[in-house]
Structures are given as structure tokens and as C-alpha cells.
Scaffold this motif. Structure first.
Motif, PDB file in Angstrom:
ATOM      1  N   LYS A  14       0.831  -1.203   0.000  1.00  0.00           N
ATOM      2  CA  LYS A  14       0.000   0.000   0.000  1.00  0.00           C
ATOM      3  C   LYS A  14       0.867   1.255   0.000  1.00  0.00           C
ATOM      4  O   LYS A  14       0.517   2.266  -0.613  1.00  0.00           O
ATOM      5  N   ARG A  15       2.002   1.190   0.691  1.00  0.00           N
ATOM      6  CA  ARG A  15       2.893   2.350   0.679  1.00  0.00           C
ATOM      7  C   ARG A  15       3.486   2.562  -0.711  1.00  0.00           C
ATOM      8  O   ARG A  15       3.667   3.701  -1.155  1.00  0.00           O
ATOM      9  N   MET A  16       3.815   1.469  -1.407  1.00  0.00           N
ATOM     10  CA  MET A  16       4.329   1.594  -2.774  1.00  0.00           C
ATOM     11  C   MET A  16       3.252   2.154  -3.701  1.00  0.00           C
ATOM     12  O   MET A  16       3.532   2.957  -4.590  1.00  0.00           O
ATOM     13  N   LEU A  17       1.998   1.720  -3.489  1.00  0.00           N
ATOM     14  CA  LEU A  17       0.895   2.286  -4.270  1.00  0.00           C
ATOM     15  C   LEU A  17       0.776   3.778  -4.012  1.00  0.00           C
ATOM     16  O   LEU A  17       0.532   4.562  -4.943  1.00  0.00           O
ATOM     17  N   ALA A  18       0.934   4.174  -2.761  1.00  0.00           N
ATOM     18  CA  ALA A  18       0.855   5.597  -2.425  1.00  0.00           C
ATOM     19  C   ALA A  18       1.928   6.386  -3.165  1.00  0.00           C
ATOM     20  O   ALA A  18       1.677   7.490  -3.669  1.00  0.00           O
ATOM     21  N   ALA A  58      -7.676   6.011  -8.453  1.00  0.00           N
ATOM     22  CA  ALA A  58      -7.170   4.642  -8.317  1.00  0.00           C
ATOM     23  C   ALA A  58      -6.324   4.507  -7.054  1.00  0.00           C
ATOM     24  O   ALA A  58      -6.403   3.494  -6.346  1.00  0.00           O
ATOM     25  N   GLY A  59      -5.521   5.532  -6.768  1.00  0.00           N
ATOM     26  CA  GLY A  59      -4.722   5.503  -5.552  1.00  0.00           C
ATOM     27  C   GLY A  59      -5.580   5.485  -4.301  1.00  0.00           C
ATOM     28  O   GLY A  59      -5.340   4.708  -3.372  1.00  0.00           O
ATOM     29  N   ILE A  60      -6.613   6.317  -4.277  1.00  0.00           N
ATOM     30  CA  ILE A  60      -7.527   6.360  -3.127  1.00  0.00           C
ATOM     31  C   ILE A  60      -8.248   5.027  -2.964  1.00  0.00           C
ATOM     32  O   ILE A  60      -8.387   4.508  -1.846  1.00  0.00           O
ATOM     33  N   LEU A  61      -8.694   4.448  -4.086  1.00  0.00           N
ATOM     34  CA  LEU A  61      -9.381   3.155  -4.037  1.00  0.00           C
ATOM     35  C   LEU A  61      -8.485   2.075  -3.441  1.00  0.00           C
ATOM     36  O   LEU A  61      -8.899   1.315  -2.554  1.00  0.00           O
ATOM     37  N   GLY A  62      -7.249   2.004  -3.920  1.00  0.00           N
ATOM     38  CA  GLY A  62      -6.341   0.972  -3.439  1.00  0.00           C
ATOM     39  C   GLY A  62      -5.958   1.141  -1.983  1.00  0.00           C
ATOM     40  O   GLY A  62      -5.779   0.154  -1.263  1.00  0.00           O
ATOM     41  N   LEU A  63      -5.845   2.381  -1.528  1.00  0.00           N
ATOM     42  CA  LEU A  63      -5.443   2.636  -0.142  1.00  0.00           C
ATOM     43  C   LEU A  63      -6.579   2.414   0.846  1.00  0.00           C
ATOM     44  O   LEU A  63      -6.343   2.142   2.016  1.00  0.00           O
ATOM     45  N   ARG A  64      -7.814   2.528   0.359  1.00  0.00           N
ATOM     46  CA  ARG A  64      -8.975   2.390   1.244  1.00  0.00           C
ATOM     47  C   ARG A  64      -9.686   1.048   1.100  1.00  0.00           C
ATOM     48  O   ARG A  64     -10.735   0.837   1.705  1.00  0.00           O
ATOM     49  N   VAL A  68      -5.366  -3.382  -3.933  1.00  0.00           N
ATOM     50  CA  VAL A  68      -4.079  -2.731  -4.178  1.00  0.00           C
ATOM     51  C   VAL A  68      -3.536  -3.114  -5.554  1.00  0.00           C
ATOM     52  O   VAL A  68      -3.126  -2.252  -6.335  1.00  0.00           O
ATOM     53  N   LYS A  69      -3.527  -4.418  -5.847  1.00  0.00           N
ATOM     54  CA  LYS A  69      -2.992  -4.871  -7.139  1.00  0.00           C
ATOM     55  C   LYS A  69      -3.784  -4.287  -8.304  1.00  0.00           C
ATOM     56  O   LYS A  69      -3.206  -3.913  -9.335  1.00  0.00           O
ATOM     57  N   PHE A  70      -5.101  -4.226  -8.148  1.00  0.00           N
ATOM     58  CA  PHE A  70      -5.942  -3.661  -9.212  1.00  0.00           C
ATOM     59  C   PHE A  70      -5.565  -2.207  -9.457  1.00  0.00           C
ATOM     60  O   PHE A  70      -5.429  -1.766 -10.606  1.00  0.00           O
ATOM     61  N   SER A  71      -5.375  -1.442  -8.376  1.00  0.00           N
ATOM     62  CA  SER A  71      -5.053  -0.019  -8.514  1.00  0.00           C
ATOM     63  C   SER A  71      -3.686   0.174  -9.150  1.00  0.00           C
ATOM     64  O   SER A  71      -3.517   1.027 -10.031  1.00  0.00           O
ATOM     65  N   VAL A  72      -2.701  -0.620  -8.720  1.00  0.00           N
ATOM     66  CA  VAL A  72      -1.365  -0.528  -9.316  1.00  0.00           C
ATOM     67  C   VAL A  72      -1.422  -0.883 -10.804  1.00  0.00           C
ATOM     68  O   VAL A  72      -0.857  -0.184 -11.650  1.00  0.00           O
ATOM     69  N   SER A 105       8.649   2.918 -14.220  1.00  0.00           N
ATOM     70  CA  SER A 105       7.569   2.620 -13.265  1.00  0.00           C
ATOM     71  C   SER A 105       7.261   1.127 -13.220  1.00  0.00           C
ATOM     72  O   SER A 105       6.906   0.590 -12.165  1.00  0.00           O
ATOM     73  N   ILE A 106       7.394   0.436 -14.361  1.00  0.00           N
ATOM     74  CA  ILE A 106       7.182  -1.013 -14.376  1.00  0.00           C
ATOM     75  C   ILE A 106       8.216  -1.711 -13.502  1.00  0.00           C
ATOM     76  O   ILE A 106       7.897  -2.587 -12.696  1.00  0.00           O
ATOM     77  N   VAL A 107       9.486  -1.311 -13.660  1.00  0.00           N
ATOM     78  CA  VAL A 107      10.563  -1.920 -12.874  1.00  0.00           C
ATOM     79  C   VAL A 107      10.360  -1.658 -11.384  1.00  0.00           C
ATOM     80  O   VAL A 107      10.567  -2.529 -10.539  1.00  0.00           O
ATOM     81  N   LEU A 108       9.919  -0.451 -11.061  1.00  0.00           N
ATOM     82  CA  LEU A 108       9.853  -0.028  -9.663  1.00  0.00           C
ATOM     83  C   LEU A 108       8.638  -0.575  -8.928  1.00  0.00           C
ATOM     84  O   LEU A 108       8.721  -0.914  -7.744  1.00  0.00           O
ATOM     85  N   PHE A 109       7.518  -0.711  -9.625  1.00  0.00           N
ATOM     86  CA  PHE A 109       6.269  -0.985  -8.911  1.00  0.00           C
ATOM     87  C   PHE A 109       5.613  -2.328  -9.233  1.00  0.00           C
ATOM     88  O   PHE A 109       4.632  -2.689  -8.584  1.00  0.00           O
ATOM     89  N   CYS A 110       6.132  -3.061 -10.213  1.00  0.00           N
ATOM     90  CA  CYS A 110       5.531  -4.360 -10.533  1.00  0.00           C
ATOM     91  C   CYS A 110       6.038  -5.448  -9.592  1.00  0.00           C
ATOM     92  O   CYS A 110       7.137  -5.359  -9.053  1.00  0.00           O
TER      93      CYS A 110
END
Length: 345
Positions: A14-18, A58-64, A68-72, A105-110
Motif C-alpha cells: 500500500k505504501r508503494m501504491l501511495a 485509483a490511488g484512493i481506491l487501493g489505499l482504502r 491494491v494490485k488492481f489499482s497498481v 515505473s514497471i521496474v519499480l512498482f511491478c
């Protein structure tokens, strides 16, 4: 969203999504503003604004929620499949830094398992977009050099700022996490030094402490203490009260040790005080302990609880095992002589 970036109590995903959502929202908002300034309000500019809104939602959805995976996936898919290729197709090489930012972003967040495959697919897709743009260049609106310069410069600055922002937050999270782990390790090391019941030092640390004094060639004395008639106290007043006696006596000797040494639980109802200095100093401390222990027992059961102790003075070259052995022998003599006394010779 932004207050989630450094909250270490939140799951790492969730922090990475943020981080992704915050960087994406800020970058898109800046890009939207720059597009208006350089190209005016057109379909591409409006699309950038819509992308910024979608990324934020999408960020708000994943954090709440658990999604999370869907939002990322939504954010990465939006910028890599639609937005960045669209910008390149519309404005050409001036916006190429955005495509690199998308691959970054793919390398960092996938997820690790998907990272390599998605990165390869992203490169193939971006290559196809570059080829299509070249093939259909005659049908694409051409802008003057000043517009391309402004677009290219803004794309570079925004991409660089997004990379810096993302990496800075991730590094800060890593540093905070590492600090927490170091504090936890320190707390665990300290906990390993303490007796679980009384909170004073245990025998393992006592040995370590004595070794340190020996290495430092300090002059010290060690007093081994055994609570007199402790089995009788347990039998007459019960185990809970016996535990209370152990805990209270530990508090008394710990306070008595002060800055001149330490108090430790030796085992069961036995304790040891180590004091830097001569025999007289440690005998004075034991007398204070005797008075306070007696006062405690009178206040609780209107009788005097006592202890017996053996004091051993360190002599240069003496081994720790010998200090323990001599102190135990002197304590045993104190018991034989009638208890409630200190034997130091």
C-alpha cells in the motif's frame, strides 16, 4: 494519500501504491498544465487531465480497500498503454522521456515475478508506437520548433522530477524501515540481558559485565545473596506473594547498586550485586538492602524477612568462575552460621 507515504504501520504494497499514485498524480497535473501552456486546450491535453483524475482515484481506491494490485495495474496500464504512447504519437521525440518513465515505473512498482515480462512487453509496445508514429508522420500535425523545445524540456523536467520524487520517497521509507529494525534489534539485545520476571539483569549479562570489569582491570566486589527461608514464605503465603517478594527484592537491590555497579538475578531466590570499589562499600550497600527488605516485610506481613550473603573481592588474575565459586562458598557459610548475615572473609 500523501500521509500514507511514510506510515510504516501500513503494508509495504500500500505504501508503494501511495508512491506510485502520488508521483503519477503530481506528474500528470504538471503535464496537463504544461500542455495547456505549450499546445493549448486540445484532445491530448484533456486526456492528460482525465488521466490525472483517474490515477488519483485509483490511488484512493487501493489505499482504502484491499484492491491494491488492481489499482497498481490500472495506473501502470493507463500510463504505459495509453497516456505516454499517446503523448509520443502526438508530439514525437519531445515526449520520449515519458516513455522511459513508464518503463521505469514497471521496474519499480511491478511484482518481482511479472516485472521482467511486463518490462519486455512495454519495450515492444513502445517500439511499435515509435514505428507507427514514423509511418504515419505525414498525417500528424507538426508544431514549430519552439513548441517542441518547450514540450521536450518540460517532459524531461517532469520525468526527472517524478523519478527523483519516487526514489526519494522509497529511499526514505527504506531508511525509516531500517531505523525501526535497528531499534528492534537493540531492544531485543537489551531484552536478552534482562530477567523476564524481575526486569533486572540476568546471569548471562552478569558474566558479560564481570568480564568487562576484568578486561578493564577494575577493582570490584561481588556479593551473592540468597533470601532466607524463601520456601517457607511460599508455603505460608502462597506462590503469588513469593513472586512479589522476588520482584520487590530485585527492585531494592537494583536501586542500591546505583551508578557503582549492577544488580542481577543469579537464579531462583539468589541475586548478585557487583560494586566497583572495596568490600566496605558493598557491605554498606548490603546493610541498606537489609533495612529496606525488612521494612517491606514488616509492612506486608508484620515479620522480618532476611537474607544471607557472601562477598568476594576481585584480585588481579582471578577468573570469573572462581569469583562465583568463592561467593557461593561464603554465602553457604553465612547460612551455616545462622543466616541473616554477610560473610566476606
Amino acid at each position: 494519500m500523501f500521509n500514507k507515504l511514510f506510515d510504516l504501520s501500513i503494508d509495504i504494497k500500500k505504501r508503494m501504491l501511495a508512491v506510485l499514485a502520488a508521483a503519477g498524480f503530481v506528474s500528470n497535473t504538471l503535464g496537463f498544465t504544461v500542455n495547456i501552456a505549450v499546445y493549448g486546450v486540445n484532445a491530448v491535453t484533456i486526456a492528460c487531465g482525465i488521466c490525472a483524475i483517474i490515477i488519483g482515484l485509483a490511488g484512493i481506491l487501493g489505499l482504502r480497500s484491499p484492491k491494491v494490485k488492481f489499482s497498481v495495474g490500472l495506473i501502470l496500464g493507463l500510463i504505459n498503454i495509453f497516456e505516454f504512447p499517446m503523448l509520443y504519437f502526438a508530439y514525437g521525440m519531445a515526449t520520449f522521456p515519458y516513455m522511459l518513465l513508464g518503463l521505469f515505473s514497471i521496474v519499480l512498482f511491478c511484482d518481482e515475478k511479472k516485472r521482467g515480462v511486463l518490462f519486455a512487453l512495454g519495450m515492444i509496445y513502445d517500439g511499435a508506437v515509435i514505428g507507427a508514429r514514423f509511418a504515419f508522420s505525414d498525417y500528424i500535425v507538426q508544431y514549430d520548433d519552439s513548441a517542441y523545445f518547450g514540450s521536450g524540456l518540460s517532459a524531461f523536467l517532469i520525468s526527472a522530477a517524478a523519478v527523483y520524487y519516487s526514489l526519494s520517497i522509497i529511499i526514505k521509507q527504506y531508511e525509516d524501515q531500517n531505523k525501526k529494525l535497528m531499534e528492534l534489534n537493540t531492544n531485543l539485545r537489551e531484552a536478552n540481558k534482562l530477567d523476564a520476571q524481575t526486569g533486572i539483569y540476568n546471569r548471562a549479562y552478569l558474566t558479560e559485565y564481570l568480564n568487562g570489569l576484568v578486561r578493564g582491570e577494575k577493582h570490584f566486589c561481588a556479593a551473592l545473596i540468597d533470601l532466607d527461608n524463601f520456601s517457607s514464605i511460599n508455603e505460608r503465603y502462597g506462590l503469588p506473594f513469593g513472586d512479589m517478594v522476588i520482584t520487590e527484592f530485585a527492585r531494592i537491590i537494583n536501586n542500591s547498586a546505583g551508578s557503582f555497579g549492577i544488580a542481577a538475578r543469579y537464579g531462583g531466590q539468589k541475586f548478585m550485586i557487583v560494586c566497583v570499589g572495596d568490600v566496605q562499600r558493598i557491605e554498606d550497600k548490603l546493610e541498606n538492602v537489609r533495612k529496606e527488605y525488612a521494612a517491606f516485610s514488616y509492612s506486608e506481613k508484620q515479620e522480618e524477612f532476611t537474607f544471607s550473603a557472601g562477598v568476594e573481592e576481585y584480585v588481579h588474575g582471578m577468573e570469573i568462575s572462581r569469583i562465583f565459586r568463592n561467593a557461593e562458598e561464603k554465602m553457604a557459610r553465612a547460612k551455616i552460621k545462622g543466616k541473616n548475615r554477610v560473610v566476606s572473609v
